[in-house]
Design a protein around this motif. Structure first.
Motif, PDB file in Angstrom:
ATOM      1  N   UNK A   1       0.864  -1.185   0.000  1.00  0.00           N
ATOM      2  CA  UNK A   1       0.000   0.000   0.000  1.00  0.00           C
ATOM      3  C   UNK A   1       0.898   1.231   0.000  1.00  0.00           C
ATOM      4  N   UNK A   2       0.780   2.051  -1.056  1.00  0.00           N
ATOM      5  CA  UNK A   2       1.635   3.227  -1.213  1.00  0.00           C
ATOM      6  C   UNK A   2       0.839   4.510  -1.026  1.00  0.00           C
ATOM      7  N   UNK A   3       1.410   5.427  -0.271  1.00  0.00           N
ATOM      8  CA  UNK A   3       0.821   6.755  -0.054  1.00  0.00           C
ATOM      9  C   UNK A   3       1.528   7.734  -0.975  1.00  0.00           C
ATOM     10  N   UNK A   4       0.752   8.578  -1.652  1.00  0.00           N
ATOM     11  CA  UNK A   4       1.355   9.560  -2.549  1.00  0.00           C
ATOM     12  C   UNK A   4       2.218  10.543  -1.755  1.00  0.00           C
TER      13      UNK A   4
ATOM     14  N   UNK B   1      -1.887   3.915   9.270  1.00  0.00           N
ATOM     15  CA  UNK B   1      -1.930   3.165   8.019  1.00  0.00           C
ATOM     16  C   UNK B   1      -2.075   1.701   8.406  1.00  0.00           C
ATOM     17  N   UNK B   2      -3.075   1.025   7.843  1.00  0.00           N
ATOM     18  CA  UNK B   2      -3.334  -0.363   8.278  1.00  0.00           C
ATOM     19  C   UNK B   2      -3.861  -1.217   7.140  1.00  0.00           C
ATOM     20  N   UNK B   3      -3.608  -2.545   7.260  1.00  0.00           N
ATOM     21  CA  UNK B   3      -4.170  -3.543   6.358  1.00  0.00           C
ATOM     22  C   UNK B   3      -5.228  -4.336   7.124  1.00  0.00           C
ATOM     23  N   UNK B   4      -6.394  -4.512   6.503  1.00  0.00           N
ATOM     24  CA  UNK B   4      -7.511  -5.213   7.147  1.00  0.00           C
ATOM     25  C   UNK B   4      -8.009  -6.323   6.230  1.00  0.00           C
ATOM     26  N   UNK B   5      -8.171  -7.534   6.784  1.00  0.00           N
ATOM     27  CA  UNK B   5      -8.808  -8.628   6.048  1.00  0.00           C
ATOM     28  C   UNK B   5     -10.315  -8.429   6.195  1.00  0.00           C
TER      29      UNK B   5
ATOM     30  N   UNK C   1     -12.718  -8.847   9.409  1.00  0.00           N
ATOM     31  CA  UNK C   1     -13.068  -7.545  10.008  1.00  0.00           C
ATOM     32  C   UNK C   1     -12.127  -7.140  11.141  1.00  0.00           C
ATOM     33  N   UNK C   2     -10.831  -7.389  10.928  1.00  0.00           N
ATOM     34  CA  UNK C   2      -9.859  -6.969  11.940  1.00  0.00           C
ATOM     35  C   UNK C   2      -8.546  -6.598  11.254  1.00  0.00           C
ATOM     36  N   UNK C   3      -7.825  -5.634  11.832  1.00  0.00           N
ATOM     37  CA  UNK C   3      -6.535  -5.244  11.253  1.00  0.00           C
ATOM     38  C   UNK C   3      -5.506  -6.366  11.398  1.00  0.00           C
ATOM     39  N   UNK C   4      -4.814  -6.666  10.321  1.00  0.00           N
ATOM     40  CA  UNK C   4      -3.718  -7.629  10.382  1.00  0.00           C
ATOM     41  C   UNK C   4      -2.440  -6.937  10.828  1.00  0.00           C
TER      42      UNK C   4
END
Length: 248
Positions: free
Chosen positions: A41-44, A54-58, A62-65
């Motif tokens: 995941x890239x932020x401009x 900044x987070x990744x969620x499955x 329904x929870x942040x990995x």
């Protein structure tokens, strides 16, 4: 009048702020069972941006990995690794990959320039971990384990499909993979004759593996040397066949 103007202008200001930052993530990432996938995941790079979260969620779970708050040191789980490049990138690596990891993932950004979401899709390709086979004068049996997606065992003898005479079972494990077993009764006069058990994946329209099994005077076990599977996976009938040899 002032309240009305504020209420009218606020959505416009919020929308304008939200458009100042962009978030990018790969659309689809595919990997094989037991393999590895990495979601990025890239932020401009906008002037004056401060990433607060900044987070990744499955989505299915329904929870942040993984989630970060300006910290490079992220929590590490057994199969999850996260790497954060401050203000610019969050990479999520899953290894080994399981079918239960399949689905949609959401990258969420909170910053002083607004909030954004980006989606990625993880796909798990067909696979199987190994095969065990058991033979005796009266039956031949095959067990395929770590199978994805669910499959069926087809039996062949002297060029003919004899699957209709077999009994089969299938069971899903906690990883989303399947154990597929099948037993074919044979005539005791057909000792030393060759049978072929093949793992068919209907969804893919292909065979993943074929194994030759010979009916024999004594019970034989043919197994992947790198794996060990407990006897109960073959079912009661196969267990009795093996027990008979142990007792003699």
């Amino acid at each position: 009048m002032e309240v009305f103007l504020l209420a009218t202008l606020f959505p416009l200001v919020s929308s304008a702020t939200n458009s100042l930052v962009e978030l990018r993530a790969s659309d689809v990432v595919a990997g094989s069972c037991h393999g590895r996938v990495t979601l990025v995941c890239d932020v401009s790079e906008e002037k004056g941006i401060t990433v607060s979260s900044l987070s990744w969620i499955h989505v299915k779970e329904k929870r942040p990995l993984c989630s970060t708050d300006h910290s490079i040191e992220l929590k590490k789980q057994d199969r999850i690794r996260c790497r954060y490049t401050p203000q610019t990138r969050l990479a999520l690596t899953i290894s080994p990959l399981w079918p239960t990891d399949q689905g949609e993932y959401l990258c969420k950004l909170r910053s002083n320039l607004g909030m954004k979401n980006a989606k990625s899709q993880v796909q798990v390709q067909e696979c199987f971990s190994g095969v065990n086979a058991v033979s005796s004068p009266s039956a031949v049996a095959c067990h395929f384990y770590g199978v994805f997606p669910p499959g069926k065992v087809h039996w062949f003898h002297q060029g003919k499909n004899v699957t209709s005479a077999a009994t089969s079972s299938i069971k899903e494990d906690h990883k989303g993979m399947y154990n597929v077993s099948s037993t074919l009764q044979v005539n005791e006069d057909s000792t030393a004759e060759e049978y072929n058990c093949s793992l068919w994946i209907p969804g893919a329209g292909t065979y993943l593996n074929s194994t030759k099994v010979h009916a024999s005077q004594r019970t034989q076990r043919i197994a992947d040397p790198n794996t060990a599977v407990s006897l109960h996976i073959f079912g009661l009938g196969s267990y009795l066949l093996l027990a008979r040899v142990v007792m003699t």
